[in-house]
Design an enzyme around this catalytic site. Structure first.
Site, mmCIF file in Angstrom:
data_model
loop_
_atom_site.group_PDB
_atom_site.id
_atom_site.type_symbol
_atom_site.label_atom_id
_atom_site.label_comp_id
_atom_site.label_asym_id
_atom_site.label_seq_id
_atom_site.Cartn_x
_atom_site.Cartn_y
_atom_site.Cartn_z
ATOM 1 C CB ILE A 149 -2.989 3.993 2.368
ATOM 2 C CG1 ILE A 149 -1.565 3.435 2.357
ATOM 3 C CG2 ILE A 149 -3.495 4.088 3.801
ATOM 4 C CD1 ILE A 149 -0.572 4.261 3.134
ATOM 5 C CB ALA A 166 -0.925 0.012 1.218
ATOM 6 C CB CYS A 167 2.226 3.587 -1.898
ATOM 7 S SG CYS A 167 1.647 3.478 -3.598
ATOM 8 C CG ASP A 168 0.530 8.894 -0.340
ATOM 9 O OD1 ASP A 168 -0.150 8.585 0.653
ATOM 10 O OD2 ASP A 168 1.479 9.681 -0.291
#
Length: 527
Positions: free
Chosen positions: A469, A435-437
């Site tokens: 996220i 998960a990232c932005d």
């Protein structure tokens, strides 16, 4: 394993602009696939497309030729007579589908599924109340309606009698959505239409005076400071899509996405750089030019701020070339890869677009080479041998968080802060989420790396995916994030195991993750 701490967030106007740009990107980026689909349908089926088709492209008289079962609309000729005209896919997609997707995403970012529904309802008001594509309206109404829904729900939170929750929730959302749609139709749509007209007029004024290349003076340094998202997704994308509807293409999609200026910088370092900077530049070229991840070249510019002149000159020359050839793209090129750029290029614009990339790269390379060669002896005398640690740190400071793609430019340490940290336990692991932005570039690369390691380890029955996220549903067994994002991931998925790493691309800590998965899955884990 240790839990990493969250660094103190810097303040200031720049950070606020960055956050605003990130919020806008969060609404647009998850829906880029829809923009691409619309761009491809437009490229092929409109009257000037590769395969003109009135039924799909939305042109031609339905009572003269074509499939009579196709959706049609009543049109009026100049002599006052009426006839049926094909609606097609292009018009409805740009008018309804794309803005509603953006509104739904923006609403979900504020208040989950409930916010997305109310935001979509409210956005129909600005769509129907205006004659232009309402992308700016969707970016405003989606989050605004969701925020209002959240406030309304808070009024009677915990006060509803058992058995009436569904009744109250459904009707409150429906009533608020209806009210906001009417308000948007009469009150907000005219305001946004006027705003869009002013912005479009400003762009046309710059084009008419030949001043559009000057925009690069602000855009190119803005990219280095991660301030471009607010302009790109807040102005260029909405206006560009509107221009595509009118002319079939838009130059605005190429102002920020052109990979030429960054390519010139990296080529100059490949020939005239020093040490690590020179050695890493060729690999960075592949990530930047073909992968479309532009932030990989930012540290190279920050190592020598004078190179801002090179990217500005390259950007201006690229924009000037597109102005001269009157070329453009049919849809946003995201990420800014040469592959995405060419796929979205309008059929008569290939010469100008390709030249704009090559000329931008050439000008940027020329200016950067002069700067690098002029300072070479001084750098050697001062002991500056191309160490990128400080430049990467400065880039991450400008971004406001660690960068997964930049971690590969410097050697990863073996200190405790560089270790995989989190809350991994002995639970059975079947579903791993990176998960990232945005849930795209960096997390996708990390997922690919770990997926290959798990495959080589002979572990079956484990899925490795990537997502934003904000979209975590809480059903993942293991969530892997950058250490600066782990706390946010825990909030979205509190029942999952969490591991944080320093570098998505080549973290040696992935081996630890593979061992954890292998051990837990072999032992059967705990339910």
């Amino acid at each position: 394993m240790t839990t990493t701490s969250t660094p103190k967030k810097p303040g200031g106007a720049r950070v606020r602009v960055q956050r605003f740009g990130t919020f806008l990107s969060g609404m647009v980026m998850p829906n880029i696939a829809a923009f691409i689909a619309w761009g491809l349908i437009t490229a092929f089926f409109i009257a000037t497309g590769w395969l003109p088709n009135g039924i799909l492209g939305g042109f031609g008289d339905a009572d003269v030729i074509g499939w009579q079962g196709a959706a049609t609309a009543l049109a009026e000729a100049e002599d006052g007579t009426t006839f049926q005209r094909y609606v097609g896919l292009v018009g409805p997609m740009i008018t309804y589908l794309l803005p509603l997707l953006i509104a739904n995403t923006g609403g979900r970012m504020i208040y989950g599924e409930r916010g997305g529904v109310v935001g979509t309802i409210a956005t129909m008001g600005v769509i129907v109340g205006s004659s232009i594509p309402m992308f700016i309206g969707a970016m405003i109404m989606g989050p605004l309606a969701a925020w209002l829904m959240k406030k309304v729900d808070s009024i009677w939170e915990g006060k509803i009698k058992a058995g009436f929750e569904m009744l109250v929730n459904n009707f409150s959302a429906g009533i608020l959505g209806a009210i906001l749609a009417v308000v948007a139709f009469f009150g907000i749509a005219p305001i946004i239409t006027t705003l869009s007209s002013l912005l479009e007029g400003a762009v046309n004024w710059l084009v008419s005076l030949g001043l559009l290349p000057l925009v690069s003076i602000f855009v190119e340094p803005g990219k280095i400071l991660f301030l471009n998202n607010a302009i790109n997704h807040g102005v260029f994308t909405p206006l560009g899509v509107q221009q595509v509807e009118e002319t079939g293409k838009s130059i605005l999609f190429l102002i920020e996405a052109n990979p030429g200026p960054g390519l010139g910088i990296l080529l100059a370092y490949s020939f005239f750089g020093l040490g690590i900077a020179r050695a890493s530049a060729p690999g960075a070229i592949i990530i930047h030019f073909f992968g479309g991840i532009h932030e990989i070249y930012f540290p190279y510019v920050l190592m020598k701020p004078a190179l801002l002149l090179a990217v500005i000159a390259g950007g201006m020359s690229g924009v000037a070339t597109n102005v001269l050839f009157q070329t453009g793209l049919r849809a946003p090129a995201s990420p800014g890869s040469i592959i995405a750029v060419l796929i979205q290029t309008e059929r008569n614009s290939y010469l100008g677009v390709i030249l704009s990339v090559l000329i931008a790269a050439g000008v940027s390379f020329l200016v950067a080479s002069i700067i690098l060669r002029a300072s070479r002896k001084r750098d050697l005398a001062a002991g500056n041998t191309g160490d990128m640690s400080e430049a990467v740190a400065a880039t991450e400071a400008a971004k406001g968080k660690k960068s997964s793609v930049l971690g590969g430019l410097v050697s990863e340490g073996t200190t405790e802060t560089g270790s995989a940290g989190g809350t991994a336990t002995s639970t059975l692991v079947r579903n791993i989420v990176f998960a990232c932005d945005a849930g795209m570039g960096s997390s996708a690369m990390g997922a690919s790396v770990l997926r290959n390691k798990i495959k080589k380890a002979g572990i079956d029955g484990v899925t490795v995916t990537n997502q934003a996220i904000a979209n975590l549903a809480g059903d993942a067994d293991l969530v892997i994030t950058h250490q600066d994002l782990t706390d946010r991931a825990r909030e979205k998925s509190p029942n999952s195991q969490h591991i944080s790493v320093d570098n998505f691309m080549n973290s040696p800590k992935y081996d630890d993750v593979v061992e954890i998965v292998k051990r837990n899955n072999t032992q059967g884990g705990t339910a």
